[in-house]
Design a protein around this motif. Sequence first.
Motif, PDB file in Angstrom:
ATOM      1  N   THR A 186       0.825  -1.205   0.000  1.00  0.00           N
ATOM      2  CA  THR A 186       0.000   0.000   0.000  1.00  0.00           C
ATOM      3  C   THR A 186       0.860   1.255   0.000  1.00  0.00           C
ATOM      4  O   THR A 186       0.603   2.221  -0.737  1.00  0.00           O
ATOM      5  CB  THR A 186      -0.920   0.003   1.230  1.00  0.00           C
ATOM      6  OG1 THR A 186      -1.687  -1.198   1.238  1.00  0.00           O
ATOM      7  CG2 THR A 186      -1.862   1.186   1.192  1.00  0.00           C
ATOM      8  N   ASN A 235       1.022   4.031  -3.072  1.00  0.00           N
ATOM      9  CA  ASN A 235       0.733   5.446  -2.835  1.00  0.00           C
ATOM     10  C   ASN A 235       1.910   6.353  -3.158  1.00  0.00           C
ATOM     11  O   ASN A 235       1.738   7.532  -3.434  1.00  0.00           O
ATOM     12  CB  ASN A 235       0.321   5.646  -1.376  1.00  0.00           C
ATOM     13  CG  ASN A 235      -1.147   5.372  -1.157  1.00  0.00           C
ATOM     14  OD1 ASN A 235      -1.989   6.246  -1.284  1.00  0.00           O
ATOM     15  ND2 ASN A 235      -1.457   4.114  -0.850  1.00  0.00           N
ATOM     16  N   PHE A 243      -5.772   5.611  -4.895  1.00  0.00           N
ATOM     17  CA  PHE A 243      -5.524   4.460  -4.023  1.00  0.00           C
ATOM     18  C   PHE A 243      -5.679   4.861  -2.560  1.00  0.00           C
ATOM     19  O   PHE A 243      -5.365   5.988  -2.167  1.00  0.00           O
ATOM     20  CB  PHE A 243      -4.109   3.908  -4.250  1.00  0.00           C
ATOM     21  CG  PHE A 243      -3.933   3.266  -5.593  1.00  0.00           C
ATOM     22  CD1 PHE A 243      -4.657   2.145  -5.953  1.00  0.00           C
ATOM     23  CD2 PHE A 243      -3.038   3.792  -6.511  1.00  0.00           C
ATOM     24  CE1 PHE A 243      -4.489   1.553  -7.187  1.00  0.00           C
ATOM     25  CE2 PHE A 243      -2.866   3.200  -7.756  1.00  0.00           C
ATOM     26  CZ  PHE A 243      -3.601   2.079  -8.092  1.00  0.00           C
TER      27      PHE A 243
END
Length: 824
Positions: free
Chosen positions: A389, A393, A439
């Motif tokens: 993640t 990002n 996202f």
Amino acid sequence: MPTQMPNDPNFGRFIQGLTETPDGGAEVEINEELPEVEEQADGSAIVYDKDMEGPTGEGEFYNNLADEIHVGDMSRIALRYLELIDQDKDARKKRDKQYEEGIRRTGLGDDAPGGANFMGASRVVHPVMAEACVDFAASAIKELFPPDGPVRTKILGDVTEEKTERAERKVEFMNWQLTEQIEEYRDEQEQLLTQLPLGGSQYMKMWYDDKKRRPCAEFVPIDNILLPFAAANFYTAQRVTEVDDITDWEFKQRVTRGLYRDTDYIRATMEPTETAAEKASNKIEGRSYVDSDDGLRRVFHIYTWLELEDDQYSQGESAPYILMIDQTESKVVGLYRNWEEGDETMTKLDWMVEFKFIPWRGAYAIGLPHLIGGLSAALTGALRALLDTANVNNSLTALKLKGAKVSGQSQQIEITQVTEIEAGPGVDDIRKVAMPMPFNPPSPVLFQLLGWLNDAAKGVVSTSEEKIADINQNAPVGTTQALIEQGAKVFSSIHARVHDSQRRVLMILGRINRWYLPEMRRGDIVSELLISPEDFKRNTDIVPVSDPHIFSETQRMAQNQAVMALMGQFPASFDVNAVLTRVLKQMKVPNITELMPNTAKPVEMDAADENMSMALGKLAFAYPRQDHLSHIQAHLNFLLDPALGGNKLVAQKAIPSGLEHLKQHMMLWYTNQMKQYVKGGAQINLDKYAESKFVDKIDQAVALASDHVKMDTAQVFAQVLPALEQLGQMMQQFAPAPPPPDGDAQAVLQASLAETERRKLRDEQDLKIKQRDQEIKVAMNAENNLTKERMKSADLSVEEVRLQKEQSETAVQLNEQTQRNLGG
């Protein structure tokens, strides 16, 4: 000095094996079967007792039976057991898969399962599995194998000097063996302890190598041990198969040494079949099989029971054997009886020891893959999700409007660079051409879940270090001990099982020493040690140095602190030197013997040697069988001699020790006299006082004997007592004077005396005040009591007057009533 010299014609009478000849000389009785003697460089000799040689002797009991039993029978046995081995492999495929997954989940091989599959996805692995293995191995090896060796003494029953000396010899020898002679032992054990949490069960093999002339040790992983499906315990299993992959060279060496049968065989050219766990482990080590001239062969060593009609010792009964089968040739290359010669019960001998992590229902124990395998996978997945993640990002991912004219297929924009693009007609905002992907950022909930999973996984086999760090320094020792035990319950039980397995290893090593010590003596340093095969007939006096109840330095230190606290409260109940020595050892202070005084070991000596010892400040001990009056006379003559014991240079040490030693002789003389009178007069043995049924009669006899001993004492010690008094005066005279105080010390002393005097005066004044207050209180109490008595007397007088008045009034009324009656 001996009273008989070798040139004396009677000298031979006192030596076993010599007989007197008619001419007065001596001749030697020669035994026809002389034992084997090996001369040493220093002129000494070692005699080898053939009865204690065990398998190294000339008997046929330990021979290879593969050369004696019919070839057809051996072939049938080989084919049957190869089929059974295939069945055992199939029965544990799932087990091998679990072991493999456990090794992969450590992340050391960069192939841990789980995670996303897009390009650039994280392949990091949470270290909880590897960390638990390393922590366990580090904690266990420290307890099982300290630098001084893994063996200590434990004497059962009555502790005698003979038992103690034998146990100490064995401990010293076996510690030398495991730390120096068996040079691979510690490495093999550390490998075992590192793999134990992953496999659940691991094994240590011990044997004697006749070429190296020493015991050998080898770690055998669980994937190389095959057990039947129905086996409930490793030691009672119907068969235990060890898979041994060796090179052609090693195979030839074993044939040359006689371990394997010498047969025609072809060179092994096939690639060895690796287990799943072995493949995962090889990937971590970064190695792979390459065909070479080594030629790996697979030999199965099977510990099983057979019924052999051709064996004269078992005579067809089911008995334990070691069966060795070459897989390449499908032939039996070795068959050995696996019980000790002369054992009618044919009890199986153990050569491998199982180390268990956590036992379960079957023969195989469970490990970390079973306990926290799921948690480890969840931790790795959560960690990879967080990293993926964050990566997404921080990476540029966008959508571009169709029809927008951008030069080239894509634009790589550098920092501080200005780049132009062409938009479609009517587009006046660049944000209408391209849009970054929205996202989600790293989830805080996922981060919290990662922490919870980590705590849950570590809690299974955690130590108590985290809890100990939060303890107040002033917390009671019992609280600290309770937290340690509570924080490491699982590790404590595992440590106890590993301790018991270490004990089994020592038992095997003791048996190897009993059998092969004469062969080892032909080597280097072993021939210089005072050890014999007879010392290893019983091995209950040797145990692992580890304590099954203590599994950490913190716990041991807490116990030592508790002992020190108790010693401070009850100093008379503890051996101070023993307690301090234990604490210093625990603190790993080097050269403790330099800090602690050496306690002299009692040695029986004549009076002259005792006088010399006492003059040098050493202790001397009296013994019951000595002539105590003669010793007392010799000691008094020495101590009162102004040139010897009475010399000021000698007296400071000799007289205090001499008085203590004279007291010992006097007390022993007293007890001997009492026993002689009682035994001579009443035929009573005082040594069996505690076992006698007539204690009262013995007490009466002792009382009568004491009268005679009292008269003997007055006569015997008539001149001794004045001499003892003179020695006491000399000891005070020769005692070193206290050093004169210096200026500072004098000032401190005067101030201390002044303070003492001031406190004395204050205490006297306080005492006078208390006495005066007490007198006043007593006087006031007496006055109050007198007042109360007076008031009582006054009240009594008033009551008497009232009663008298009432009586008078009653009498007057009666008189008037009587007159009225008469008048009427």
